[in-house]
Structures are given as structure tokens and as C-alpha cells.
Design a protein around this motif. Structure first.
Motif, PDB file in Angstrom:
ATOM      1  N   ALA A  97       2.106   1.649  -3.525  1.00 15.10           N
ATOM      2  CA  ALA A  97       1.043   2.094  -4.429  1.00 15.10           C
ATOM      3  C   ALA A  97       0.788   3.596  -4.307  1.00 15.10           C
ATOM      4  O   ALA A  97       0.419   4.246  -5.289  1.00 15.10           O
ATOM      5  CB  ALA A  97      -0.243   1.307  -4.147  1.00 15.10           C
ATOM      6  N   ARG A  98       1.016   4.168  -3.121  1.00 14.92           N
ATOM      7  CA  ARG A  98       0.794   5.607  -2.892  1.00 14.92           C
ATOM      8  C   ARG A  98       2.056   6.447  -3.093  1.00 14.92           C
ATOM      9  O   ARG A  98       1.998   7.671  -3.046  1.00 14.92           O
ATOM     10  CB  ARG A  98       0.281   5.829  -1.474  1.00 14.92           C
ATOM     11  CG  ARG A  98      -1.110   5.299  -1.208  1.00 14.92           C
ATOM     12  CD  ARG A  98      -1.624   5.714   0.171  1.00 14.92           C
ATOM     13  NE  ARG A  98      -0.663   5.488   1.246  1.00 14.92           N
ATOM     14  CZ  ARG A  98      -0.524   4.357   1.940  1.00 14.92           C
ATOM     15  NH1 ARG A  98      -1.287   3.340   1.665  1.00 14.92           N
ATOM     16  NH2 ARG A  98       0.375   4.250   2.896  1.00 14.92           N
ATOM     17  N   HIS A  99       3.184   5.796  -3.283  1.00 18.93           N
ATOM     18  CA  HIS A  99       4.460   6.501  -3.357  1.00 18.93           C
ATOM     19  C   HIS A  99       4.502   7.412  -4.590  1.00 18.93           C
ATOM     20  O   HIS A  99       4.069   7.018  -5.673  1.00 18.93           O
ATOM     21  CB  HIS A  99       5.602   5.482  -3.416  1.00 18.93           C
ATOM     22  CG  HIS A  99       6.932   6.071  -3.124  1.00 18.93           C
ATOM     23  ND1 HIS A  99       7.625   6.821  -4.042  1.00 18.93           N
ATOM     24  CD2 HIS A  99       7.692   6.037  -1.997  1.00 18.93           C
ATOM     25  CE1 HIS A  99       8.768   7.210  -3.505  1.00 18.93           C
ATOM     26  NE2 HIS A  99       8.832   6.748  -2.259  1.00 18.93           N
ATOM     27  N   GLN A 120       6.039   5.867  -7.712  1.00 20.63           N
ATOM     28  CA  GLN A 120       5.440   4.659  -8.271  1.00 20.63           C
ATOM     29  C   GLN A 120       4.925   4.992  -9.672  1.00 20.63           C
ATOM     30  O   GLN A 120       4.294   6.029  -9.879  1.00 20.63           O
ATOM     31  CB  GLN A 120       4.298   4.173  -7.376  1.00 20.63           C
ATOM     32  CG  GLN A 120       3.610   2.907  -7.837  1.00 20.63           C
ATOM     33  CD  GLN A 120       2.451   3.155  -8.778  1.00 20.63           C
ATOM     34  OE1 GLN A 120       1.805   4.196  -8.780  1.00 20.63           O
ATOM     35  NE2 GLN A 120       2.197   2.184  -9.608  1.00 20.63           N
ATOM     36  N   ASP A 150       0.827  -1.208   0.000  1.00 18.13           N
ATOM     37  CA  ASP A 150       0.000   0.000   0.000  1.00 18.13           C
ATOM     38  C   ASP A 150       0.864   1.262   0.000  1.00 18.13           C
ATOM     39  O   ASP A 150       0.541   2.237  -0.678  1.00 18.13           O
ATOM     40  CB  ASP A 150      -0.965  -0.003   1.189  1.00 18.13           C
ATOM     41  CG  ASP A 150      -2.071  -1.031   1.044  1.00 18.13           C
ATOM     42  OD1 ASP A 150      -2.307  -1.527  -0.082  1.00 18.13           O
ATOM     43  OD2 ASP A 150      -2.705  -1.366   2.068  1.00 18.13           O
TER      44      ASP A 150
END
Length: 139
Positions: free
Chosen positions: A35-37, A40, A32
Motif C-alpha cells: 500500500a505504501r510502495h 502501487q 501494508d
């Protein structure tokens, strides 16, 4: 257990490392966070280092839920995502083979297993022969 990731944007690569007992809750949190980085990106190759695994939480249903979440992210673009699992030990190799089966039937994910660092890096099209060299040269 510890699971960490490092995004190498200049290489279009994410290096993921596991140490200790693979616990699904920690893997969910790390994924998670990835995915929010802000770095990414769709299609980033994934290099998953399983050399430090000493045990695995046995929860097939939660593992499939995690793989489904990953598939949603990795399939959200038109290309393919390559995942290379480095699995030099019998335990890590068995784990990687189980995870590979979870990707069956998904054309958007190319998942492979290697038992040497040099082999894993070569599959990813990288010139380094070790993860240490890769991580040292990464910007």
C-alpha cells in the motif's frame, strides 16, 4: 511462512507469492508495504500464487480485518480491481474459496480462482503460459 510481492508496472500487475504456513501478521505487513510502495497504483491486477501454502493460520476475525483493509485500498478508485488466486492444491483451493466469500457484495473487486498457471494468466489477459515466463519478461 513467507509472503512476497512484486509489482510489474508495465503489466499493471502485482504478483504475490505465499510459501509455507499462511500467517496473518506477515500478510498484514506485506500488504501494508504494498500500500505504501511508490509503484502501487489503483486498479492494479493482483495475481496471488498459493501453490506453496502448507498450512493456514485459523483466525477468521483477523482475516476479515485484513480483507477489510484490502477492500479499502482496492475500492478507493472508480474502477474495479481483479484478483486471481492460483490454487493448485486442495489446501490452497479451500483457502481461496474462503477468501472469495469475503469479497461477496463488493462490486469494486472481481476475484477468481484458477488451478493452472496458464488459466490464471489467461484470466488476467496475459500471453505467458507460466509464472516463470511472466516474471522473466517483466521489466
Amino acid at each position: 511462512m513467507s509472503v512476497t510481492f512484486r509489482i510489474l508496472p508495465d503489466r499493471g500487475l502485482v504478483y504475490v507469492r505465499y510459501d509455507g504456513i499462511a500467517v496473518l501478521e506477515e500478510t498484514f505487513r506485506a500488504f501494508d508495504a504494498y500500500a505504501r510502495h511508490p509503484q502501487q497504483r489503483p486498479g492494479q491486477k493482483q495475481l496471488v500464487d498459493l501453490a506453496g501454502i502448507t498450512g493456514v493460520e485459523q483466525d477468521y476475525v483477523r482475516l476479515m480485518a485484513l480483507q477489510s483493509r484490502k477492500a479499502d485500498l482496492f475500492s478507493a478508485h472508480e474502477g474495479q480491481t481483479m484478483i486471481v488466486y492460483y490454487a493448485p492444491t486442495p489446501l490452497s483451493y479451500d483457502l481461496s474459496k474462503m477468501v472469495l466469500r469475503s469479497w461477496d457484495g463488493l462490486d469494486s473487486i472481481v476475484a477468481l480462482v484458477q488451478q493452472t498457471e496458464a488459466g490464471a494468466l489467461a484470466l488476467l489477459g496475459l500471453r505467458e503460459r507460466s509464472f516463470a515466463a511472466l516474471l522473466q519478461t517483466a521489466v
